[in-house]
Design an enzyme around this catalytic site. Sequence first.
Site, PDB file in Angstrom:
ATOM      1  N   GLY A  13       0.807  -1.214   0.000  1.00 28.55           N
ATOM      2  CA  GLY A  13       0.000   0.000   0.000  1.00 28.55           C
ATOM      3  C   GLY A  13       0.840   1.264   0.000  1.00 28.55           C
ATOM      4  N   THR A  14       1.893   1.269   0.803  1.00 31.52           N
ATOM      5  CA  THR A  14       2.747   2.451   0.899  1.00 31.52           C
ATOM      6  C   THR A  14       3.386   2.774  -0.445  1.00 31.52           C
ATOM      7  OG1 THR A  14       3.206   2.175   3.256  1.00 31.52           O
ATOM      8  CG2 THR A  14       4.862   3.352   1.972  1.00 31.52           C
TER       9      THR A  14
ATOM     10  N   GLN B  18      -7.719   0.039   3.726  1.00 29.00           N
ATOM     11  CA  GLN B  18      -8.605  -0.502   4.770  1.00 29.00           C
ATOM     12  C   GLN B  18      -9.979  -0.925   4.238  1.00 29.00           C
ATOM     13  OE1 GLN B  18      -7.822  -1.210   7.915  1.00 29.00           O
ATOM     14  NE2 GLN B  18      -5.778  -0.318   7.865  1.00 29.00           N
TER      15      GLN B  18
ATOM     16  N   SER C 228      -3.914  -3.143  -0.563  1.00 27.22           N
ATOM     17  CA  SER C 228      -2.843  -3.981  -0.023  1.00 27.22           C
ATOM     18  C   SER C 228      -3.371  -5.385   0.244  1.00 27.22           C
ATOM     19  CB  SER C 228      -2.336  -3.348   1.270  1.00 27.22           C
ATOM     20  OG  SER C 228      -1.440  -4.207   1.913  1.00 27.22           O
TER      21      SER C 228
ATOM     22  N   CYS D 249       3.394   6.674  23.178  1.00 27.15           N
ATOM     23  CA  CYS D 249       4.296   5.562  23.434  1.00 27.15           C
ATOM     24  C   CYS D 249       4.242   4.517  22.338  1.00 27.15           C
ATOM     25  CB  CYS D 249       3.945   4.886  24.746  1.00 27.15           C
ATOM     26  SG  CYS D 249       4.542   5.813  26.124  1.00 27.15           S
TER      27      CYS D 249
ATOM     28  N   HIS E 262      -2.084  -7.743   2.565  1.00 28.95           N
ATOM     29  CA  HIS E 262      -2.020  -8.344   3.908  1.00 28.95           C
ATOM     30  C   HIS E 262      -3.101  -7.855   4.869  1.00 28.95           C
ATOM     31  CE1 HIS E 262       0.034  -5.236   6.517  1.00 28.95           C
ATOM     32  NE2 HIS E 262       0.147  -4.690   5.344  1.00 28.95           N
TER      33      HIS E 262
ATOM     34  N   THR F  17      11.605  -7.231 -10.954  1.00 27.13           N
ATOM     35  CA  THR F  17      10.945  -8.520 -11.174  1.00 27.13           C
ATOM     36  C   THR F  17       9.749  -8.659 -10.249  1.00 27.13           C
ATOM     37  OG1 THR F  17      13.013  -9.496 -11.903  1.00 27.13           O
ATOM     38  CG2 THR F  17      11.301 -11.028 -11.170  1.00 27.13           C
TER      39      THR F  17
END
Lengths: 386, 124
Positions: A71-72, A179, A199, A324, A201, A237
């Site tokens: 996706g990126t 998404q 994407s 965090c 995954h 490839t």
Amino acid sequence: MRSIYLDHAATTPLRQEAYEAMIPYLTESFGNPSSIHAFGRKVRKDLEDARERVANALKVQPREIFFTGGGTEADNIAILGVAARLKDKGRHIITSAVEHHAVLHTCEALEKQGYALTVLPVDKYGMVTPADLEKAIGAETILVSIMHANNEVGTVQPIKELAAIAHERGALFHTDAVQTVGNIPVDIEDLGVDLLSASAHKIYGPKGVGLLYVRKGTKLANIAYGGAQERSIRPGTENVAGIMGFARALELAVAEQPETSRHLTVLRDKLIKGLTALPDVCLNGHPQQRLPGNANVSVERVEGESLILSLDMAGIAVSSGSACTSGSLEPSHVLMAMGLSHQRAHGSLRFTLGKSTSAEDIDYVLEVMPGIIERLRQMSPVQSGR
Amino acid sequence: MYSEKVMDHFQNPRNVGVLEDANGIGEVGNMRCGDIMKLYIKVGDNEIIEDIKFQTFGCGAAIATSSMITEIVKGMSIAEAEKVSNRQVAEELDGLPPAKMHCSNLAADALRAAIANYRENKQR
């Protein structure tokens, strides 16, 4: 101990059918699709067949599908490719404040190169207001990039309306649909977008493969150089096994989508209802226009990472938008753009459900949450009303 | 990501709560970065930290460092306790992830704030 995975927006397990579709291309069908000999020709044929099946699932033309490394990469190729190609037409790009960093940081990189960038605000639900796009768009605008649904809070954007505004003013429209493809109905023709990223995954396909849909006639400049694979838009490839797994996962996700959505929506609503019934726990994102598997809440007076650790100890895997966990000193840019206080943003928790999630899993989460929250609140110096 | 010691202190924090008869209270951190630590100390006539408790809003590292410092300095003189550094607290926990060293490793600062508050109270 129980082990419950509720982080499907981060990634999903590879489904058996996709795995089986990949195996031959990791073993006997190892040829390079660009080779002229029989080994290559066989794989080329299968690769083009996969492209056709993907195109059919998305109801577009095979020539409009470009396989990428995820996706990126698809977002980068779309945004940088349009910007370079149309730089003589205009140098203004519009995006939204809640985009994935794959879009936001790419647009910011263009801004550093001298392009003008407008980052549209969102309302308290994380929704872009079409009137804001109308105000921001001008003759110099070449591209509008707004995600289909947000990965953190699950808010689904009014893409059809936004794309129509872009087109009225002669700008191209890109949407990051990582998404949504396979998770909610995505009718590219009806949405009217020119470019769309997806994407594998996130829909039970393998990691490291995605696609960029490019509407016929939409021209992109190259952002990387090499061979003529994927018509030079994505040289290198092809990840053949990955593409085969992606095609299978996508076909199945699209076919199963109505049933999966129903299943997830019931469980999601049960989870949201149970969580928000707890004292000082509130929902983040849109109450209706949200992804079927997304429940994002803020727990007042408790920090998100300590909630994740506590849930992890109870066997439940989730994520948060606290500083965090974002890897920076600031909490999630999405929650901040929605106008949440620092405290609410730091105390956010994202549960993303998947095909294997059961009603018992949700019951278990709702059973352990009150004790976890209570324990952390007892440790907290932040009192209610602060 | 976290050491076993950090997880132990996160799971079973020592000396949590409010110390009703504290004569020194220190609070550091802020909601912007998502860590707030409040330390309560009861210093005896001999300048020894007789009792100590903490309250912390923050991540696992923030809670574990708060818990750890209460163990380190309980029974110490305030002169000795003042010398304890954030780095030492992290070392006692078998280290913290690099990103946590600066943002969530504030327990020694909270203690020094509590000692300063004790001294102010004493002068009054």
